[in-house]
Design a protein around this motif. Structure first.
Motif, PDB file in Angstrom:
ATOM      1  N   VAL A 104     -42.000 -43.749 -22.464  1.00 29.13           N
ATOM      2  CA  VAL A 104     -41.271 -43.531 -21.221  1.00 29.13           C
ATOM      3  C   VAL A 104     -40.489 -44.802 -20.889  1.00 29.13           C
ATOM      4  CG1 VAL A 104     -41.508 -43.031 -18.769  1.00 29.13           C
ATOM      5  CG2 VAL A 104     -43.056 -41.964 -20.399  1.00 29.13           C
ATOM      6  N   ASP A 105     -39.210 -44.638 -20.546  1.00 29.55           N
ATOM      7  CA  ASP A 105     -38.384 -45.753 -20.090  1.00 29.55           C
ATOM      8  C   ASP A 105     -38.673 -45.970 -18.603  1.00 29.55           C
ATOM      9  OD1 ASP A 105     -36.484 -47.629 -19.492  1.00 29.55           O
ATOM     10  OD2 ASP A 105     -34.832 -46.574 -20.456  1.00 29.55           O
ATOM     11  N   LEU A 106     -39.402 -47.027 -18.282  1.00 33.50           N
ATOM     12  CA  LEU A 106     -39.864 -47.252 -16.914  1.00 33.50           C
ATOM     13  C   LEU A 106     -38.728 -47.601 -15.962  1.00 33.50           C
ATOM     14  CD1 LEU A 106     -43.118 -49.254 -17.673  1.00 33.50           C
ATOM     15  CD2 LEU A 106     -42.875 -46.830 -17.218  1.00 33.50           C
ATOM     16  N   VAL A 107     -37.765 -48.384 -16.435  1.00 36.77           N
ATOM     17  CA  VAL A 107     -36.643 -48.773 -15.571  1.00 36.77           C
ATOM     18  C   VAL A 107     -35.800 -47.545 -15.232  1.00 36.77           C
ATOM     19  CG1 VAL A 107     -34.582 -50.215 -15.404  1.00 36.77           C
ATOM     20  CG2 VAL A 107     -36.637 -51.120 -16.470  1.00 36.77           C
ATOM     21  N   GLU A 108     -35.554 -46.693 -16.213  1.00 38.20           N
ATOM     22  CA  GLU A 108     -34.806 -45.465 -15.945  1.00 38.20           C
ATOM     23  C   GLU A 108     -35.585 -44.533 -15.029  1.00 38.20           C
ATOM     24  OE1 GLU A 108     -31.645 -44.284 -16.602  1.00 38.20           O
ATOM     25  OE2 GLU A 108     -31.369 -46.396 -17.043  1.00 38.20           O
ATOM     26  N   LYS A 109     -36.905 -44.531 -15.157  1.00 40.01           N
ATOM     27  CA  LYS A 109     -37.715 -43.683 -14.282  1.00 40.01           C
ATOM     28  C   LYS A 109     -37.583 -44.145 -12.827  1.00 40.01           C
ATOM     29  CE  LYS A 109     -42.190 -41.636 -13.607  1.00 40.01           C
ATOM     30  NZ  LYS A 109     -43.544 -41.451 -14.071  1.00 40.01           N
ATOM     31  N   ILE A 110     -37.540 -45.451 -12.618  1.00 44.80           N
ATOM     32  CA  ILE A 110     -37.354 -45.976 -11.265  1.00 44.80           C
ATOM     33  C   ILE A 110     -35.991 -45.553 -10.721  1.00 44.80           C
ATOM     34  CG2 ILE A 110     -36.988 -48.085  -9.922  1.00 44.80           C
ATOM     35  CD1 ILE A 110     -39.175 -49.389 -11.584  1.00 44.80           C
TER      36      ILE A 110
END
Length: 160
Positions: A104-110
Motif C-alpha cells: 500500500v502506498d501510504l502517502v497516496e492513501k493520505i
C-alpha cells in the motif's frame, strides 16, 4: 523546569522517538486503527492530524488525477506529498485474509482516501478509545483510530 517544552520523552533519544512515531503513524494510516498505550496515542494524535491537515488544505487538488491538474496545482501537490513523505514511509505491507501480502502506498492513501474523507472537517480526525490496563505491566491501553464520516452522519441527524 520544563517550561514550554511540549511533548513526552518516553525515555528515548530524539532519533528513537522519531522512529517510533514514524512507525506508529505509518501503521495508523495502513490499518486505520491501532492499539497502543494512552500516552503514545495522545502524542501520535498530534502527528497524525498534522499529516492529514497537509493533505486537506490542498482541497480537491489532493485527490484529483494528475492529468487533470494545472502545472501550479501539480507543484502544490508535489510539495505537500514530499512534506508528508519526509516523515512517513512511502509503502506499507498489509497481510490480507488468506495470507496474501498487499503493498500500500501510504502517502497516496493520505492524499486520496483520507483527504477526501475529511474534506470539510476542520480538524479532529482521530478518536482515542480507552481500553483499560495491560495485564503484564499495568500500562493504560487505548485504541487510536480515524473518525469515519459514515458513523458521524447518523449521530448528527439524531442531534438535529
Amino acid at each position: 523546569m520544563r517550561h514550554q517544552k511540549s511533548g513526552r520523552k518516553f525515555d528515548r533519544d530524539p532519533s528513537s522517538r522519531r522512529a517510533m512515531f514514524r512507525n506508529l503513524a505509518a501503521n495508523l494510516v495502513l490499518h486505520e486503527r491501532i492499539e497502543t498505550t494512552d500516552a503514545k496515542a495522545k502524542e501520535l494524535r498530534r502527528i497524525a492530524e498534522k499529516l492529514v491537515t497537509k493533505a486537506t488544505r490542498l482541497g480537491k487538488v489532493a485527490y484529483t488525477a494528475q492529468a487533470e491538474l494545472s502545472p501550479a496545482e501539480k507543484a502544490q501537490r508535489l510539495h505537500a506529498t514530499r512534506l508528508v513523505g519526509s516523515f512517513i514511509q512511502r509503502f506499507g505491507a498489509r497481510t490480507m485474509p488468506g495470507g496474501d501480502i498487499q503493498k500500500v502506498d501510504l502517502v497516496e492513501k493520505i492524499f486520496v482516501d483520507l483527504a477526501k474523507r475529511f474534506a470539510g472537517r476542520p480538524g479532529g480526525y482521530t478518536r482515542i478509545v480507552k481500553l483499560g490496563v495491560r495485564k503484564g505491566d499495568g500500562a493504560h491501553m487505548s485504541i487510536i483510530e480515524w473518525v469515519s464520516a459514515a458513523a458521524e452522519a447518523p449521530a448528527a441527524e439524531a442531534k438535529a
